[in-house]
Design a protein around this motif. Structure first.
Motif, mmCIF file in Angstrom:
data_model
loop_
_atom_site.group_PDB
_atom_site.id
_atom_site.type_symbol
_atom_site.label_atom_id
_atom_site.label_comp_id
_atom_site.label_asym_id
_atom_site.label_seq_id
_atom_site.Cartn_x
_atom_site.Cartn_y
_atom_site.Cartn_z
ATOM 1 N N GLY B 104 30.676 -18.468 58.693
ATOM 2 C CA GLY B 104 30.557 -17.368 59.657
ATOM 3 C C GLY B 104 30.785 -16.020 58.982
ATOM 4 O O GLY B 104 31.334 -15.104 59.586
ATOM 5 N N GLN B 107 27.753 -11.611 60.792
ATOM 6 C CA GLN B 107 27.452 -11.584 62.226
ATOM 7 C C GLN B 107 26.147 -10.834 62.429
ATOM 8 O O GLN B 107 25.095 -11.446 62.579
ATOM 9 C CB GLN B 107 28.636 -10.992 62.999
ATOM 10 C CG GLN B 107 29.840 -11.955 63.029
ATOM 11 C CD GLN B 107 31.038 -11.403 63.759
ATOM 12 O OE1 GLN B 107 30.922 -10.606 64.676
ATOM 13 N NE2 GLN B 107 32.231 -11.830 63.350
ATOM 14 N N CYS B 108 26.192 -9.518 62.379
ATOM 15 C CA CYS B 108 24.912 -8.813 62.576
ATOM 16 C C CYS B 108 24.040 -8.900 61.329
ATOM 17 O O CYS B 108 22.831 -8.740 61.402
ATOM 18 C CB CYS B 108 25.138 -7.367 62.988
ATOM 19 S SG CYS B 108 25.435 -6.213 61.632
ATOM 20 N N PHE B 110 23.750 -6.936 58.805
ATOM 21 C CA PHE B 110 23.212 -5.705 58.221
ATOM 22 C C PHE B 110 23.806 -5.413 56.846
ATOM 23 O O PHE B 110 23.105 -5.029 55.924
ATOM 24 C CB PHE B 110 23.448 -4.512 59.166
ATOM 25 C CG PHE B 110 22.613 -3.319 58.822
ATOM 26 C CD1 PHE B 110 21.322 -3.215 59.300
ATOM 27 C CD2 PHE B 110 23.094 -2.316 58.009
ATOM 28 C CE1 PHE B 110 20.531 -2.133 58.964
ATOM 29 C CE2 PHE B 110 22.314 -1.224 57.667
ATOM 30 C CZ PHE B 110 21.029 -1.131 58.154
ATOM 31 N N HIS B 141 32.193 -2.274 50.034
ATOM 32 C CA HIS B 141 31.270 -2.555 51.141
ATOM 33 C C HIS B 141 31.976 -2.326 52.465
ATOM 34 O O HIS B 141 33.159 -2.603 52.593
ATOM 35 C CB HIS B 141 30.800 -4.010 51.097
ATOM 36 C CG HIS B 141 29.910 -4.311 49.929
ATOM 37 N ND1 HIS B 141 28.559 -4.077 49.947
ATOM 38 C CD2 HIS B 141 30.191 -4.789 48.704
ATOM 39 C CE1 HIS B 141 28.046 -4.418 48.775
ATOM 40 N NE2 HIS B 141 29.013 -4.855 48.000
ATOM 41 N N ILE B 142 31.226 -1.855 53.429
ATOM 42 C CA ILE B 142 31.762 -1.777 54.786
ATOM 43 C C ILE B 142 31.050 -2.816 55.635
ATOM 44 O O ILE B 142 29.821 -2.841 55.703
ATOM 45 C CB ILE B 142 31.572 -0.378 55.396
ATOM 46 C CG1 ILE B 142 32.323 0.673 54.558
ATOM 47 C CG2 ILE B 142 32.088 -0.351 56.833
ATOM 48 C CD1 ILE B 142 32.060 2.096 55.000
ATOM 49 N N ARG B 144 31.379 -4.097 59.587
ATOM 50 C CA ARG B 144 32.066 -3.763 60.838
ATOM 51 C C ARG B 144 32.269 -4.969 61.728
ATOM 52 O O ARG B 144 33.013 -4.907 62.695
ATOM 53 C CB ARG B 144 31.271 -2.683 61.592
ATOM 54 C CG ARG B 144 31.211 -1.369 60.873
ATOM 55 C CD ARG B 144 32.573 -0.836 60.536
ATOM 56 N NE ARG B 144 32.990 0.218 61.429
ATOM 57 C CZ ARG B 144 34.235 0.687 61.516
ATOM 58 N NH1 ARG B 144 35.191 0.158 60.787
ATOM 59 N NH2 ARG B 144 34.539 1.664 62.337
ATOM 60 N N CYS B 145 31.551 -6.061 61.480
ATOM 61 C CA CYS B 145 31.611 -7.199 62.404
ATOM 62 C C CYS B 145 32.722 -8.184 62.080
ATOM 63 O O CYS B 145 33.435 -8.631 62.954
ATOM 64 C CB CYS B 145 30.297 -7.967 62.388
ATOM 65 S SG CYS B 145 28.876 -7.056 62.998
ATOM 66 N N THR B 146 32.817 -8.584 60.835
ATOM 67 C CA THR B 146 33.569 -9.807 60.534
ATOM 68 C C THR B 146 35.049 -9.608 60.293
ATOM 69 O O THR B 146 35.812 -10.570 60.362
ATOM 70 C CB THR B 146 33.027 -10.477 59.253
ATOM 71 O OG1 THR B 146 33.259 -9.584 58.150
ATOM 72 C CG2 THR B 146 31.548 -10.774 59.369
ATOM 73 N N GLY B 147 35.457 -8.401 59.972
ATOM 74 C CA GLY B 147 36.850 -8.226 59.570
ATOM 75 C C GLY B 147 37.114 -8.795 58.184
ATOM 76 O O GLY B 147 38.255 -8.897 57.770
ATOM 77 N N TYR B 148 36.077 -9.204 57.490
ATOM 78 C CA TYR B 148 36.066 -9.613 56.075
ATOM 79 C C TYR B 148 36.653 -11.002 55.788
ATOM 80 O O TYR B 148 36.351 -11.597 54.754
ATOM 81 C CB TYR B 148 36.789 -8.590 55.174
ATOM 82 C CG TYR B 148 36.282 -7.174 55.321
ATOM 83 C CD1 TYR B 148 35.094 -6.776 54.718
ATOM 84 C CD2 TYR B 148 36.972 -6.236 56.077
ATOM 85 C CE1 TYR B 148 34.621 -5.478 54.851
ATOM 86 C CE2 TYR B 148 36.501 -4.941 56.232
ATOM 87 C CZ TYR B 148 35.326 -4.566 55.620
ATOM 88 O OH TYR B 148 34.866 -3.277 55.767
ATOM 89 N N THR B 149 37.511 -11.503 56.659
ATOM 90 C CA THR B 149 38.227 -12.749 56.349
ATOM 91 C C THR B 149 37.266 -13.872 55.983
ATOM 92 O O THR B 149 37.441 -14.572 54.980
ATOM 93 C CB THR B 149 39.082 -13.164 57.562
ATOM 94 O OG1 THR B 149 39.981 -12.083 57.845
ATOM 95 C CG2 THR B 149 39.879 -14.424 57.284
ATOM 96 N N GLN B 150 36.236 -14.046 56.816
ATOM 97 C CA GLN B 150 35.316 -15.152 56.565
ATOM 98 C C GLN B 150 34.416 -14.886 55.351
ATOM 99 O O GLN B 150 33.934 -15.823 54.727
ATOM 100 C CB GLN B 150 34.488 -15.425 57.827
ATOM 101 C CG GLN B 150 35.367 -15.995 58.957
ATOM 102 C CD GLN B 150 34.787 -15.743 60.331
ATOM 103 O OE1 GLN B 150 34.428 -14.618 60.664
ATOM 104 N NE2 GLN B 150 34.690 -16.781 61.144
ATOM 105 N N GLY C 477 24.793 -9.577 66.563
ATOM 106 C CA GLY C 477 25.631 -10.327 65.640
ATOM 107 C C GLY C 477 26.630 -11.251 66.304
ATOM 108 O O GLY C 477 27.492 -11.811 65.654
ATOM 109 N N ALA C 671 40.105 -6.441 63.092
ATOM 110 C CA ALA C 671 39.886 -5.412 62.068
ATOM 111 C C ALA C 671 39.652 -4.045 62.718
ATOM 112 O O ALA C 671 40.165 -3.026 62.251
ATOM 113 C CB ALA C 671 38.703 -5.787 61.171
#
Lengths: 292, 161, 962
Positions: B104, B107-108, B110, B141-142, B144-150, C477, C671
């Motif tokens: 996961g 998400q989007c 992009f 990198h930015i 905005r969807c995942t919060g980076y954890t995954q 998303g 986040a």
């Protein structure tokens, strides 16, 4: 967000580049990595008539190690520099500073010379060069000159480079014996422009006193600079002295104010980071003494 | 010496994902615009055009770097790897892409193209990174969807850890 | 990508002024540039469109472009169409606009002051909405309270800044007049009605086609609808299809943001911690216009104003204020972060004041598990929940007792360690009618009823047995395709990869309604239920047909492995594709009375979504999820760094439809919440100039700043939809700002916490210092409005220099145009145009960043040779500046003068938005240059090689001495 129209020039030799600088003067922008310049071009903050791309000048990507100094060509990439053992072991302060430069994707393209020529007041490479008393080599059609780093940076994005000159290389003093090095900075986010960056080079005498200390500050004023610390030579190279130095210098700086931080906070970081970095440099030097 | 006048359209040939392709560009045309609108390769995304967000990251001449801070004319003759080159011709995802899918990590999607390209190069240089090293690389990198954890998990999985 | 041939590319010229009258626009040079197709201005747009209304009935004319006045930096002023974006941007620079500056106001409290500059003259006030609400008997509750706790604060403005910006292609065609607009709009499609109203066409003449999925939205892409109107109208005016891709600089100043607020809250407690009453006093800064669906942000949480608690007595006062800032709109959590910043901080403050553990005070006040469904005082029906179970799980996961012990230990060592919590419900699947709370019951009655939040879905099975699901959910998303395919596959006994899910909307061909789109967590609360019901209808029909073919009862058929089989007799089966085929190929063979084909459409309205009653109670949402967050932080007193030592987040999302999707939403929301707590803010300066115009100034959270979070789940299935799922996705984006604020408050021993907790701010707080962001301006919190015009920060400075000449000489030089010309940095030309008025052309900048500015300077309040006030303004390609300085001269004797100066400047335009980091330094630099030049000139008797030096003049001045 597209740049103004400009002529693109890609010289094959330094001489050709200098001819172009002569032709365009301050109407030209010189691009090496382009990490800062590209953004300013896209925003139309910089509006050159010509973009001089020096990435084809292979002769500026060399490294020459001498007895007392290492000379790096302006085009050496920051990530590339981190993979050069001669440079990293010869100039340990640079090795400590480079990981703070931007991000992985910035260092891969950004150059040592580009960062120096751009002269951002928070930038790590200029601060390192100033702290170590390095020098900048400039070439113009009239010849070549070497400017001490401490004189090269003159203000915000402003240097001693004349419009017809090209930064061709940097000169890094090689590490000295019984000398310690440390670098630290604090930014709001990882990889951002430092609110304050602090670098130190300290030589400790056999009796544990400070033989020589260079205390460099970035992000505090409009250019990187070395604080006056002569009065502390001879004092014990201890954490207490480190704090004394940092506290004393913090009172003398005239910090910038921006969205991220005010002057008081920058002064505070000079105290806190300064004490840490000077202590680390003293310990680094003392450790070598013990090892020897 | 190459000199191209401001309004002159120059033929630019690049090798994208192993295939030589050409188009025309004025000096000021960003590499991102060249890839997308001249070559029709929309896999490289444009998120900020000032080098911060990382969406446009591609592997250019062996370095994972921003394509919005490059001009197409600078890249004549260079090799460029973009996200379109990662999967097999039949669409089978590569190990890294599969790991993103399974964790996961998008998400989007992009920002994903850029992150995949950075990660590809990063893992070549550092095949067994720890989480701090992964996060350090990702700081360019930015998302905005995942919060980076995954994303961190996916890169670790792709590295076989 | 071009859906239609002949497209021209658009650039939008935006206002660099926060508040100004447009006195003239000259587009002729831009139109003459080769490659330019045409230029459209506000006056042109106003001639072909109607203003866009909102739920607030005030005389504000909202056009998607400034007509006669600009009201925020970034407001569109002209639209340029050209062969490509590069040329369009070239042309943009050739448009000449004259502005007459008006006093700007960015702060909502300052905007409410008497004498504040008015944004909309016809309204007569900057307060555009004011309503109060009373549920239960709050006055009695407060009168009987043992403890009343009051908090007063500001909530910052921020945005989730999707990585993909707005994109619109608009095409206008004649005979009949029809607009087709392709975009990455996310809905709600109630805005379609506003767009047709603005364009003056019936609904079927505005065809909106949205992308099947877009590159992030978080609510922000709702606010692109005015641009859709703008591009549509421009296509009509220019006679060609147009494409506009918003760039990041446009997005950061001109798209949309969550509201900043100036709020107060009061809570009444009994001595044992029972929450007796609440009073909310909300001031919402809506920006320059009330852009629909505002004022919804302050009403989204309204009918759940009790949060997770049993409190019955609630008073709410809402005021909406217009200011010279970008209009606000949907953003992740929509109104939730602001609401919980009030409620969950006042609860925690109450706990502290009463000496009750913050977990315990919540436990005592939580709605109990056996009270669901629970009717909240303001009208929401909470479907299901067990708030105490969530609390217990969070305390368990956090090892709360150990954490408290760690806090004691840290404090004993002199460290700043704090624990904070926040509990919240997550309303999902909005009632379109909650916005009408902005109207009084009488106004609502007059306007006619409003209610509902329709979900629609279509499933079709073609002759080959392939299944297509059409949902109008415009995902960005959130995995709608994945989840919908899974649910439909389960219902039809097929594999998810056999199901195609179409998520794009085409308003001419899709089954859509007002509520369609992607917002308010409506997918899992409403949409997926609608899809599931549709799938059940299809399944039922398949079973009926199969039952007849297999000669069994329909109840005996199950759909498994792509077959309709007889339960318990797997060899007796028909492939579903055979059944589907029959509905198309052989309708006559279908059971008696059955319709041919295999298509089902469901349009469903959740029954709890009724109109507001005359007591202003409304069921605002369908499902109510639950989130409990707990944070522990340690603050470095010397640097202000905040280490998040522990973060636990427990969620009740009802039945989990897809674990990976749910997990991704939780991490993502978390986040955003941490970003709001620590980093992200759109700062406006004293002149209402946005200061965070780039991604180097607006600090989106990146991987190293996101702390580890321990996520816990428990599920109370929702009875409000067929799958028992609840909406989710806002999650910790609503609660993390408050959990972190509570933890920081606990660590710092104060309730006065403002977000974002940046390094400088936190350090100042930890050391008892005042801190205001450079340039930020606003009224002070907690002490009522300040005097009008008062600013904090801003581009200000002062200093003094000692000059080697007596005051009289210095005075003359100060006022002499030639002398000034030679010392003003970058001065190319300076002319005296009146006794005390000068005009100049100056080149200002550093390094390659230079701009030519035309400046006008007036000298005022002259007291010779002691003091003078300089008032000036300058404008150029990179922006403009307005400033005022005061110079005083003091005679030091010995022919020396001490010159003291102070200045205040307002710098706007691109240079302020993208060059913020450097502005202060550049100003200092220029002033330094000025006085250095001044001193040089005095010393050299004017012969310092200045370009317009006049030796004769200086000889005269120095009595021929040099």
């Amino acid at each position: 967000m597209k740049p103004v129209a400009f002529e693109y020039c890609r010289p094959d030799t330094v001489e050709e580049a200098l001819d172009l600088l002569k032709e365009f003067g301050s109407d030209a922008s010189i691009i090496s990595g382009g990490l800062s310049l590209g953004a300013m071009l896209n925003m139309r903050l910089v509006r050159p008539k010509a973009l001089i791309d020096i990435n084809g000048l292979g002769e500026l990507a060399d490294i020459k190690a001498g007895d007392a100094t290492i000379r790096t060509g302006t085009l050496i990439r920051q990530a590339g520099a981190m993979e050069m053992p001669v440079l990293m072991s010869g100039v340990p302060l640079l090795a400590k500073a480079l990981p703070y430069v931007g991000h992985y994707q910035i260092r891969s393209r950004g150059t040592l010379g580009g960062s120096v020529a751009h002269a951002d007041p928070s930038a790590e490479i200029p601060l390192t060069l100033v702290t170590l008393s390095g020098a900048v080599t400039l070439r113009s059609p009239g010849g070549s000159r070497e400017v001490p780093a401490r004189e090269f940076f003159q203000g915000l994005l402003t240097t001693d480079r004349r419009a017809d000159e090209l930064v061709t290389g940097l000169t890094w003093p090689i590490r000295r014996d019984l000398t310690g090095y440390a670098f630290e900075e604090l930014a709001q986010r990882h990889g951002d422009f430092a609110i304050t960056a602090v670098a130190a080079e300290a030589t400790v005498a056999g009796d544990g006193s400070i033989a020589d200390v260079s205390f460099g500050l970035g992000g505090v004023e409009d250019r990187p600079f070395v604080a006056t610390t002569a009065g502390f030579v001879g004092k014990p190279a201890t954490a207490a002295t480190a704090s004394d130095i940092a506290n004393t210098i913090a009172e003398t700086v005239d910090p910038m104010v921006d969205l991220q931080a005010n002057a008081d906070y920058r002064r505070q970081l000079v105290r806190v980071l300064g004490a840490r970095v000077l202590t680390a440099a003293f310990n680094d030097a003392t450790g070598q003494q013990e090892a020897a | 010496m190459l000199r191209i006048k401001p309004d002159q359209k120059q033929r630019v040939t690049v090798t994208v994902n192993g295939k030589a392709v050409s188009g025309y560009a004025e000096p000021r045309m960003l590499l991102t615009d060249f890839l997308r609108h001249e070559l029709g390769m929309y896999g490289t995304h444009v998120g900020c055009e000032h080098g911060v967000c990382g969406a446009c990251t591609a592997i250019i001449d062996g370095a994972a770097t921003r394509s919005c801070l490059r001009y197409a004319v600078q890249c004549d003759g260079l090799e460029i790897q973009t996200v379109e080159g990662l999967a097999d011709a039949d669409g089978t995802l590569n190990t890294l892409q599969k790991a993103f899918n399974e964790n996961g990590a998008l998400q989007c999607g992009f920002c994903t193209a850029g992150i995949l390209m950075s990660s590809t190069k990063f893992l070549q240089e550092n095949p067994k990174p720890n989480d701090d090293e992964i996060r350090d690389m990702l700081s360019g990198h930015i998302c905005r969807c995942t919060g980076y954890t995954q994303i961190v998990r996916a890169i670790r999985q792709a590295s076989g850890q | 990508m071009e859906p239609v041939a002949g497209i021209r590319h658009v650039a939008i010229l935006r206002s660099s002024h926060a508040h100004a009258r447009i006195t003239s626009i000259d587009t002729s040079k831009a139109e003459a540039l080769p490659g330019v197709h045409g230029v459209v201005t506000g006056v042109d747009i106003a001639s072909v469109t109607n203003p866009i209304p909102s739920a607030i009935r005030v005389p504000i004319k909202f056009y998607p472009i400034a007509v006669d006045k600009v009201r925020y930096v970034g407001e569109p002023v002209a639209v340029i169409a050209a062969i490509d974006r590069y040329v369009a941007e070239d042309a943009m620079e050739l448009i000449e606009i004259e502005y007459e500056s008006l006093p700007p106001v960015a702060d909502p409290v300052l905007a409410l002051e008497e004498g504040a500059s008015l944004l909309h003259d016809d309204v007569g006030s900057n307060q555009v909405h004011h309503r109060t609400f009373k549920y239960g008997d709050p006055d009695a509750a407060f009168a009987s309270a043992d403890k009343i706790v009051k908090l007063d604060w500001r909530y910052p403005r921020y945005s989730s800044t999707p990585m993909e910006t707005y994109g619109v292609v608009a095409n206008f065609e004649r005979q009949p007049d029809r607009y087709t607009i392709w975009s990455n709009f996310q809905g709600p499609f109630i805005l379609h009605a506003l767009m047709t109203g603005a364009l003056g066409v019936p609904g079927n003449r505005l065809r909106l086609i949205t992308a099947p999925h877009s590159g992030g939205s978080f609510g922000i892409k709702q606010a692109m609808f005015p641009y859709m109107v703008l591009l549509g109208a421009c296509s009509k005016l220019l006679g060609c299809p147009l494409k506009w891709i918003e760039d990041r600089l446009e997005h950061l100043i001109g798209s949309s943001m969550a509201a900043d607020r100036a709020d107060k809250v009061e809570a009444a407690f009994s001595k044992d911690g029972e929450l007796l009453g609440l009073r909310f006093d909300n001031i919402v800064n809506v920006g320059a216009f009330v852009r629909a669906p505002e004022p919804a942000s302050v009403y989204r949480m309204h009918s759940a104003s009790n949060g997770c608690y049993r409190v019955k007595n609630i008073f709410v006062e809402n005021r909406l204020v217009v200011t010279n800032t970008t209009p606000i709109g949907l953003n992740r959590g929509y109104g939730g972060p602001q609401f919980y910043f009030a409620l969950e901080r006042v609860i925690e403050a109450g706990a502290k004041e009463l000496g009750i553990d913050p977990a315990e005070i919540r436990r005592r006040n939580f709605i109990r598990a056996d009270e669901f469904p629970y009717l909240a005082p303001a009208g929401a029906t909470y479907d299901s929940g067990d708030y105490e179970a969530g609390l217990d799980q969070a305390l368990d996961l956090a090892a709360y007792d150990d954490l408290k012990a760690a806090r004691e230990k840290a404090r004993a060592e002199g460290k700043l360690f704090g624990i904070g919590m926040a509990a919240g419900i997550e309303p999902s699947g909005s009632n379109m009618a909650y916005v009408t709370l902005a109207q009084t019951p009488e106004e609502r009655a007059k306007a006619g009823g409003r209610s509902g939040g329709l979900g629609t879905a279509t499933i079709s099975v073609d002759p080959s047995g392939s299944v297509t699901v059409k949902t109008v959910s415009t995902p960005a998303g959130q995995g709608h395709q994945t989840v919908a395919a899974q649910v439909v596959a389960d219902a039809l006994g097929m594999r998810p990869d056999q199901i195609d899910v179409i998520t794009e909307v085409d308003t001419l061909t899709s089954a859509w309604s007002l509520a369609s789109g992607n917002y308010a967590n409506r997918f899992s609360s409403v949409v997926i239920g609608t899809i599931a019901e549709t799938a059940e209808k299809v399944a039922k029909k398949i079973k009926l047909i199969a039952a007849e073919n297999l000669e069994v009862a329909p109840e005996d058929i199950e759909l498994v492995g792509g077959e309709a089989r007889v339960v318990g007799v797997p060899e007796q089966a028909l492939p579903i594709r055979r059944v589907a085929s029959q509905t198309h190929w052989h309708p006559a063979g279908l059971p008696e009375g059955m319709e041919p084909g295999l298509f089902e459409t469901t349009i469903m309205n959740p029954p709890m979504l009724d109109a507001p009653d005359d007591q202003d109670r409304v069921g605002s949402a369908v499902t109510f999820g639950y989130v409990f967050d707990l944070a522990a932080v340690e603050i470095d007193r010397t640097t202000g760094e905040i280490e998040i030592v522990k973060y636990v987040s427990v969620h009740d999302v009802g039945n989990v439809l897809n674990g990976l999707v749910v997990e991704g939403q939780i991490y993502g929301g978390f986040a955003h919440g941490i970003a709001g707590a620590l980093l992200e803010e759109f700062v406006y300066d004293a002149g209402a100039n946005p200061q965070a115009g780039t991604f180097a100034d607006y600090l989106c959270i990146t991987a190293p700043e996101v702390p580890e979070v321990t996520v816990g789940h428990f599920n109370t299935p929702s009875p409000h939809n067929t799958l028992g799922a609840k909406g989710m996705g806002d999650g910790s984006s609503m609660l993390a700002p408050t959990a972190i604020a509570n933890a920081a408050a606990d660590a710092l021993g104060t309730y006065e916490i403002e977000l974002p907790l940046t390094l400088n701010k936190t350090w100042a707080k930890a050391n008892g210092q005042e801190y205001h962001r450079a340039g930020a301006t606003r009224a002070k919190v907690g002490e009522g409005p300040r005097e009008a015009g008062a600013v904090e920060g801003g581009l200000t400075g002062e200093g003094s220099v000692e000059l080697s000449a007596p005051p009289a000489v210095v005075w003359e030089m100060l006022l002499d145009p030639d002398a000034l010309a030679s010392v003003v940095p970058g001065c190319e030309k300076l002319e005296q145009v009146g006794e005390d008025s000068f005009t100049a052309e100056v080149v200002i900048g550093v390094a390659g960043i230079k701009g030519v500015y035309s400046a006008a300077i007036d000298l005022k309040d002259k007291i010779e040779p002691q003091s003078v006030r300089l008032v000036g303004k300058a404008s150029g390609g990179l922006g403009f500046g307005e400033g005022e300085g005061r110079v005083t001269l003091e005679d030091l004797g010995n022919g020396k003068t001490k010159l003291s100066y102070s200045y205040r400047a307002n710098v706007g335009g691109k240079v302020a938005a993208v060059g913020q980091r450097m502005l202060g330094t550049v100003t200092k630099l220029l002033i330094g240059q000025f006085f250095r030049g001044f001193e040089r000139r005095l010393k050299s008797g004017g012969d310092d090689g200045g370009s317009s030096g006049n030796p004769g003049f200086f000889r005269r001045m120095f009595g021929g001495g040099s």
